[in-house]
Design a protein around this motif. Structure first.
Motif, PDB file in Angstrom:
ATOM      1  N   LYS A  23       0.817  -1.206   0.000  1.00 38.82           N
ATOM      2  CA  LYS A  23       0.000   0.000   0.000  1.00 38.82           C
ATOM      3  C   LYS A  23       0.857   1.265   0.000  1.00 38.82           C
ATOM      4  O   LYS A  23       0.337   2.358   0.268  1.00 38.82           O
TER       5      LYS A  23
ATOM      6  N   ASP B 260      -0.461   4.168  -2.201  1.00 41.91           N
ATOM      7  CA  ASP B 260      -1.623   4.828  -1.612  1.00 41.91           C
ATOM      8  C   ASP B 260      -1.225   5.645  -0.397  1.00 41.91           C
ATOM      9  O   ASP B 260      -1.749   6.753  -0.183  1.00 41.91           O
TER      10      ASP B 260
ATOM     11  N   GLN C 232       0.324   8.965  -1.423  1.00 41.81           N
ATOM     12  CA  GLN C 232      -0.684   9.922  -1.871  1.00 41.81           C
ATOM     13  C   GLN C 232      -1.435  10.541  -0.701  1.00 41.81           C
ATOM     14  O   GLN C 232      -1.706  11.755  -0.694  1.00 41.81           O
TER      15      GLN C 232
END
Length: 291
Positions: A178, A181, A184
């Motif tokens: 992850k 993600d 971000q």
């Protein structure tokens, strides 16, 4: 030294630049900035000019003579009593326009409540004149300089909250899956926070890993396709091999260690077999003496 052509810049008397890669904002420390001083701004700086607490102007690259904006009568008073200098002083605050790198680190908890360490590297800069004014108005500083460690002290709680937002709901082994993600999420939260201070966030790099070294080693072994039990065996075998224990290969494959065909280990049957019920004691009749 005060003078009608006193030069104000970020260079020391030895010609060294004060605005290094660790300085975001620097307040010119001398009180000799008067009307008629020459303000010098380097190519990678902004300069915010203040007087009596109010922002007068923002300068970019070049040299600018400082002129008072008071009434014309002040000019005659200035010439008569102050030798060409204004009795009101100015403040020059320099802003670093270059990209600066900051580093933040801390701890987060995975879904299993395992401690995860994180390192975040991010690049910032002040892009426009308006952002320079916003930085001067909203970011406090102590002394004459605002260094990047001070900015990081403000940003660190935001980064910690953003990292925990994803890590706390992700299994330990799946955290690195992850990472895009997570980067971000951290970027969005951090950019929104820094915009308040006129700071632009350029790029960010996030690295998350288990804090415990043994856990990192076990996860690395599982990445080779080993089961949890095999990973523990191989990890134990590596430690045994580092300490010179000859039975390390046996630990890796899960077999007992034999010396010359003799198994030195004791049988565990006596410990694993169910307990036998105790036999009642038998009384032995006493022996009669002979007559």
């Amino acid at each position: 030294m005060a003078g009608i052509r006193n030069v104000i810049s970020t260079l020391t008397p030895e010609g060294e630049e004060i605005m290094g890669p660790e300085v975001l904002m620097w307040h010119y420390p001398d009180n000799s900035i008067m009307n008629g001083s020459l303000l010098t701004v380097e190519s990678n700086h902004f300069c915010v000019l203040k007087s009596r607490g109010a922002i007068l102007n923002v300068y970019e690259t070049g040299q600018y003579p400082i002129q008072t904006t008071d009434h014309p009568l002040v000019g005659s008073i200035q010439q008569a009593f102050y030798g060409g200098q204004s009795p009101w002083q100015f403040e020059a605050i320099y802003i670093n326009r270059a990209k600066l790198v900051l580093k933040a680190n801390g701890l987060a908890l995975s879904r299993e409540m395992a401690e995860m360490a994180y390192n975040v590297d991010y690049y910032i800069h002040v892009e426009t004149r308006e952002n320079a004014v916003r930085l001067v108005q909203h970011m406090p500083y102590k002394g004459h300089a605002l260094i990047i460690q001070d900015v990081n002290a403000y940003a660190a709680p935001v980064i910690e909250q953003a990292v925990n937002q994803l890590v706390q709901i992700t299994p330990l082994e799946a955290v690195n899956e992850k990472i895009h993600d997570l980067s971000q999420i951290v970027f969005q939260h951090l950019q929104q926070f820094l915009t308040t201070y006129g700071i632009t966030l350029d790029t960010i790099k996030v690295l998350v890993f288990p804090r415990d070294e043994r856990m990192k080693a076990l996860i690395s072994l599982k990445a080779f396709g080993l089961s949890e039990l095999d990973a523990v065996r191989y990890y134990t075998a590596m430690i045994m091999a580092e300490r010179g224990v000859v039975s390390a290969p046996n630990m890796a494959v899960g077999l007992p260690f034999n010396i010359s065909g003799v198994q030195p280990t004791a049988s565990t049957d006596r410990y694993t077999a169910p307990a036998q019920p105790a036999q009642p004691a038998q009384l032995v009749p006493p022996v009669q003496p002979r007559r």
